[in-house]
Motif scaffolding. Structure first.
Motif, PDB file in Angstrom:
ATOM      1  N   THR A 200      -7.572   9.692 -35.757  1.00 40.33           N
ATOM      2  CA  THR A 200      -7.031   9.386 -34.275  1.00 40.33           C
ATOM      3  C   THR A 200      -6.297   8.131 -33.900  1.00 40.33           C
ATOM      4  N   GLY A 201      -6.347   7.233 -34.886  1.00 45.02           N
ATOM      5  CA  GLY A 201      -5.851   5.816 -34.859  1.00 45.02           C
ATOM      6  C   GLY A 201      -7.134   5.242 -34.632  1.00 45.02           C
ATOM      7  N   THR A 202      -7.346   4.095 -35.273  1.00 44.71           N
ATOM      8  CA  THR A 202      -8.659   3.342 -35.282  1.00 44.71           C
ATOM      9  C   THR A 202      -8.461   1.841 -34.460  1.00 44.71           C
ATOM     10  N   PHE A 203      -9.083   1.712 -33.239  1.00 44.13           N
ATOM     11  CA  PHE A 203      -8.645   0.848 -32.491  1.00 44.13           C
ATOM     12  C   PHE A 203      -9.660  -0.468 -32.770  1.00 44.13           C
ATOM     13  N   THR A 204      -9.204  -1.863 -32.744  1.00 43.84           N
ATOM     14  CA  THR A 204     -10.186  -2.913 -33.323  1.00 43.84           C
ATOM     15  C   THR A 204      -9.551  -3.806 -32.019  1.00 43.84           C
ATOM     16  N   SER A 205     -10.571  -4.443 -31.159  1.00 39.84           N
ATOM     17  CA  SER A 205     -10.311  -5.139 -30.015  1.00 39.84           C
ATOM     18  C   SER A 205     -10.807  -6.583 -30.622  1.00 39.84           C
ATOM     19  N   TRP A 206      -9.691  -7.558 -30.522  1.00 41.42           N
ATOM     20  CA  TRP A 206     -10.436  -9.054 -30.715  1.00 41.42           C
ATOM     21  C   TRP A 206     -10.648 -10.036 -29.417  1.00 41.42           C
ATOM     22  N   TYR A 207     -11.589 -10.676 -29.554  1.00 43.33           N
ATOM     23  CA  TYR A 207     -11.896 -11.411 -28.584  1.00 43.33           C
ATOM     24  C   TYR A 207     -11.880 -13.066 -29.092  1.00 43.33           C
ATOM     25  N   HIS A 208     -11.056 -13.868 -28.530  1.00 47.37           N
ATOM     26  CA  HIS A 208     -11.030 -15.426 -29.210  1.00 47.37           C
ATOM     27  C   HIS A 208     -11.685 -16.292 -28.285  1.00 47.37           C
ATOM     28  N   ASN A 209     -12.632 -17.021 -28.956  1.00 44.15           N
ATOM     29  CA  ASN A 209     -13.266 -18.082 -28.135  1.00 44.15           C
ATOM     30  C   ASN A 209     -12.280 -19.330 -27.956  1.00 44.15           C
ATOM     31  N   ILE A 210     -11.496 -19.272 -26.750  1.00 41.83           N
ATOM     32  CA  ILE A 210     -10.443 -20.421 -26.929  1.00 41.83           C
ATOM     33  C   ILE A 210     -10.793 -21.547 -26.454  1.00 41.83           C
ATOM     34  N   THR A 211     -12.047 -21.928 -25.963  1.00 47.54           N
ATOM     35  CA  THR A 211     -12.812 -23.384 -25.669  1.00 47.54           C
ATOM     36  C   THR A 211     -12.809 -24.006 -26.990  1.00 47.54           C
ATOM     37  N   LEU A 212     -13.060 -23.330 -27.924  1.00 46.23           N
ATOM     38  CA  LEU A 212     -13.488 -23.854 -29.228  1.00 46.23           C
ATOM     39  C   LEU A 212     -12.200 -24.454 -29.839  1.00 46.23           C
ATOM     40  N   ILE A 213     -11.109 -23.934 -29.844  1.00 49.19           N
ATOM     41  CA  ILE A 213      -9.938 -24.281 -30.571  1.00 49.19           C
ATOM     42  C   ILE A 213      -8.732 -24.508 -29.839  1.00 49.19           C
ATOM     43  N   GLU A 214      -9.016 -24.861 -28.279  1.00 45.93           N
ATOM     44  CA  GLU A 214      -7.768 -25.108 -27.550  1.00 45.93           C
ATOM     45  C   GLU A 214      -7.202 -26.305 -27.943  1.00 45.93           C
ATOM     46  N   ASP A 215      -8.146 -27.386 -27.957  1.00 43.40           N
ATOM     47  CA  ASP A 215      -7.838 -28.751 -28.112  1.00 43.40           C
ATOM     48  C   ASP A 215      -6.902 -28.982 -29.372  1.00 43.40           C
ATOM     49  N   TYR A 217      -5.610 -26.593 -31.448  1.00 43.16           N
ATOM     50  CA  TYR A 217      -4.185 -25.977 -31.456  1.00 43.16           C
ATOM     51  C   TYR A 217      -3.272 -26.675 -30.733  1.00 43.16           C
ATOM     52  N   THR A 218      -3.318 -27.200 -29.402  1.00 39.48           N
ATOM     53  CA  THR A 218      -2.366 -28.019 -28.759  1.00 39.48           C
ATOM     54  C   THR A 218      -2.109 -29.176 -29.428  1.00 39.48           C
ATOM     55  N   GLN A 219      -2.998 -29.977 -30.121  1.00 41.87           N
ATOM     56  CA  GLN A 219      -2.669 -31.233 -30.815  1.00 41.87           C
ATOM     57  C   GLN A 219      -1.635 -30.799 -31.908  1.00 41.87           C
ATOM     58  N   THR A 220      -1.928 -29.632 -32.762  1.00 40.18           N
ATOM     59  CA  THR A 220      -1.230 -29.382 -33.817  1.00 40.18           C
ATOM     60  C   THR A 220      -0.084 -28.378 -33.583  1.00 40.18           C
ATOM     61  N   ASN A 221       0.402 -28.200 -32.322  1.00 41.65           N
ATOM     62  CA  ASN A 221       1.597 -27.558 -31.917  1.00 41.65           C
ATOM     63  C   ASN A 221       1.337 -26.024 -32.346  1.00 41.65           C
ATOM     64  N   ASN A 222       0.325 -25.486 -32.479  1.00 38.47           N
ATOM     65  CA  ASN A 222       0.114 -23.930 -32.787  1.00 38.47           C
ATOM     66  C   ASN A 222      -0.206 -23.364 -31.673  1.00 38.47           C
ATOM     67  N   THR A 223       0.147 -22.072 -31.812  1.00 31.56           N
ATOM     68  CA  THR A 223       0.214 -20.932 -30.707  1.00 31.56           C
ATOM     69  C   THR A 223      -1.458 -20.579 -30.374  1.00 31.56           C
ATOM     70  N   ILE A 224      -1.851 -20.664 -29.111  1.00 32.57           N
ATOM     71  CA  ILE A 224      -3.303 -20.231 -28.883  1.00 32.57           C
ATOM     72  C   ILE A 224      -3.185 -18.665 -28.755  1.00 32.57           C
ATOM     73  N   PRO A 225      -3.931 -18.285 -29.809  1.00 32.04           N
ATOM     74  CA  PRO A 225      -4.141 -16.697 -29.689  1.00 32.04           C
ATOM     75  C   PRO A 225      -4.452 -16.025 -28.666  1.00 32.04           C
ATOM     76  N   GLU A 226      -4.166 -14.823 -28.228  1.00 32.61           N
ATOM     77  CA  GLU A 226      -4.453 -14.018 -27.235  1.00 32.61           C
ATOM     78  C   GLU A 226      -5.423 -12.906 -27.626  1.00 32.61           C
ATOM     79  N   ASN A 227      -6.147 -12.460 -26.820  1.00 37.08           N
ATOM     80  CA  ASN A 227      -6.976 -11.244 -26.973  1.00 37.08           C
ATOM     81  C   ASN A 227      -6.228 -10.054 -27.096  1.00 37.08           C
TER      82      ASN A 227
END
Length: 358
Positions: A200-215, A217-227
Motif C-alpha cells: 500500500t506504500g509505506t509512509f514514514t514521517s520525519w520530525y526534525h528538532n530544529i532548535t538543536l541544529i539551527e545555529d 546549520y546556519t553557521q556552516t551554510n547548510n540547508t535546515i531540514p524540513e519535516n
C-alpha cells in the motif's frame, strides 16, 4: 477489516495534508538487507523455501509451513567493519490447525557517534570532556499472519503489518507504517512464492528538532531540514524452488528469485526507466536434514572500468548449517555491504524450534 481500511485511509489523508510527501528511491532501505545466515548464503533467494520464524520477514505465507509449535530466530551481524550493528529477533507459533502468527524486531544502528557542538566551553577553550555521544538507529516491528486456504490444497496466504521507528539522537525522529502481502503454493517438489512488499506504500514521517541544529546549520551554510513524509513504493518478488531427494539421505534444493522494484532505474540486470529487476539464485545441499552446504549469487551489476568500458560483476556467497533436535546454527560468508567494493562478513544465526510437529 473495514475499520482497518478506514483507519489506513484517514492516516494517509492526514499525512498528505500535514507534510510534504517524497518518494526517495531507497526509502527504508534497511528493510531490504535481509535476515538470517541461511538467506544470506543463498544470495537472498529464499522466499519460496524459507522455514521457521524468519518466514515472517521473507514471506509471511510460509509461516503456514512451520515444522514446530514454536520457533525463535536470533541474528547479530556487523556492518561496515563493525561501525554499524545489525540485529534481528523473530518468534512464530500456531494459532490453530490452519493459521500461524509471528512477531519480529529489526534494529540497524550506528552507536557512539560524537556530538562536538559543545567541544568549546564558555571561555572558548577546547574541552574534550564536553563531547557527547548519540546513536542513529532504524527499527522495524513486524506482526505476521499466515493461513492455509481451503479451496486449493498446498496454497497459503500471509500478511505483515509493520511499524517503523527511526532516530538520529535528539535531532530527528520518524515513525512509519506499512503492509506486505504474500502467497505460497506447494506442488509436488516445487514451491512457488509471490511477495508484495510495501503493497500500500509505506509512509514514514520525519520530525526534525530544529532548535538543536539551527545555529550550527546556519553557521556552516547548510540547508535546515524540513519535516517531511517519505513514501516507499511497492515492490514485487517472484520465487520458485525445487527440491530433489538423492541417495544416501542427501537432498538438493535450488531457488531463483526475481526482485522487481518500481522506483526508477537501478543498477541491476534489468534496468528500465520505471522498473528494475534484480535476479538472485541459491543452492542448498542437505544431509539427513541435519547438515547443510549452501551457495548463492546475487547483486549482478554493471561496473564501469577506468578506461570507460563496462563489465558485469556479481556477488558470491557461501554458508553452512547444522541442526540437532531443537537447535539449528547457520553461518554465512557474505558481503553485507551489498557492493563489490565492501569487505565480506561472517554472519551467524541461532534458531530454536521446539514441540516439533509429528
Amino acid at each position: 477489516m473495514r475499520n482497518l481500511i478506514l483507519l489506513f485511509l484517514l492516516l494517509t489523508s492526514s499525512l498528505e495534508l500535514s507534510a510534504q510527501i517524497s518518494k526517495p528511491k531507497y526509502a527504508n532501505e534497511f528493510l531490504s538487507i535481509g535476515v538470517g545466515a541461511r538467506a544470506f548464503a543463498l544470495g537472498g533467494a529464499t522466499i519460496a523455501s524459507v522455514q521457521g520464524a524468519s518466514a515472517g520477514y521473507w514471506n509471511p505465507a510460509k509461516l503456514s509451513s512451520l515444522e514446530s509449535d514454536y520457533a525463535l530466530d536470533l541474528m547479530h551481524a556487523e556492518y561496515f567493519a563493525g561501525i554499524a550493528a545489525y540485529d534481528y529477533a523473530a518468534f512464530a507459533t500456531n494459532i490453530d490447525e490452519k493459521s500461524n502468527m509471528g512477531f519480529s524486531i529489526i534494529r540497524f544502528g550506528v552507536d557512539d557517534i560524537p556530538d562536538t557542538r559543545f567541544i568549546y566551553d564558555a571561555n572558548g577553550a577546547l574541552n574534550y570532556d564536553n563531547i557527547r555521544f548519540f546513536s542513529a538507529a532504524d527499527y522495524a516491528f513486524q506482526f505476521s499472519y499466515a493461513r492455509e486456504l481451503d479451496f486449493l490444497e498446498g496454497l497459503s496466504a500471509g500478511a505483515n503489518m509493520k511499524i517503523i521507528h527511526r532516530t538520529v539522537g535528539e535531532f530527528a525522529t520518524a515513525w512509519g507504517f506499512g503492509f506486505d502481502l504474500a502467497a505460497h503454493y506447494k506442488w509436488n517438489n516445487f514451491d512457488f512464492a509471490l511477495v508484495g512488499r510495501d503493497i500500500t506504500g509505506t509512509f514514514t514521517s520525519w520530525y526534525h528538532n530544529i532548535t538543536l541544529i539551527e545555529d550550527i546549520y546556519t553557521q556552516t551554510n547548510n540547508t535546515i531540514p524540513e519535516n517531511t513524509t517519505e513514501l516507499a513504493v511497492p515492490r514485487v518478488i517472484f520465487g520458485t524452488a525445487y527440491t530433489q531427494e538423492l541417495p544416501y539421505k542427501f537432498s538438493i534444493m535450488g531457488e531463483f528469485n526475481f526482485d522487481v522494484t518500481f522506483d526508477g532505474a537501478r543498477n541491476t540486470y534489468v534496468s528500465e526507466e520505471n522498473f528494475s529487476i534484480d535476479p538472485k539464485g541459491g543452492i542448498e545441499i542437505a544431509y539427513d536434514n541435519m547438515a547443510f552446504l549452501r551457495f548463492g549469487g546475487n547483486n549482478l551489476q554493471k561496473i564501469k572500468n577506468f578506461n570507460g568500458s563496462e563489465r558485469w560483476n556479481g556477488q558470491a556467497n557461501i554458508g553452512l548449517g547444522f541442526k540437532y533436535r531443537i537447535l539449528q546454527v547457520d553461518y554465512a560468508f557474505t558481503d553485507l555491504g551489498n557492493s563489490s567494493e565492501s569487505l565480506y562478513s561472517h554472519v551467524f544465526t541461532l534458531k530454536l524450534n521446539w514441540n516439533a510437529k509429528e
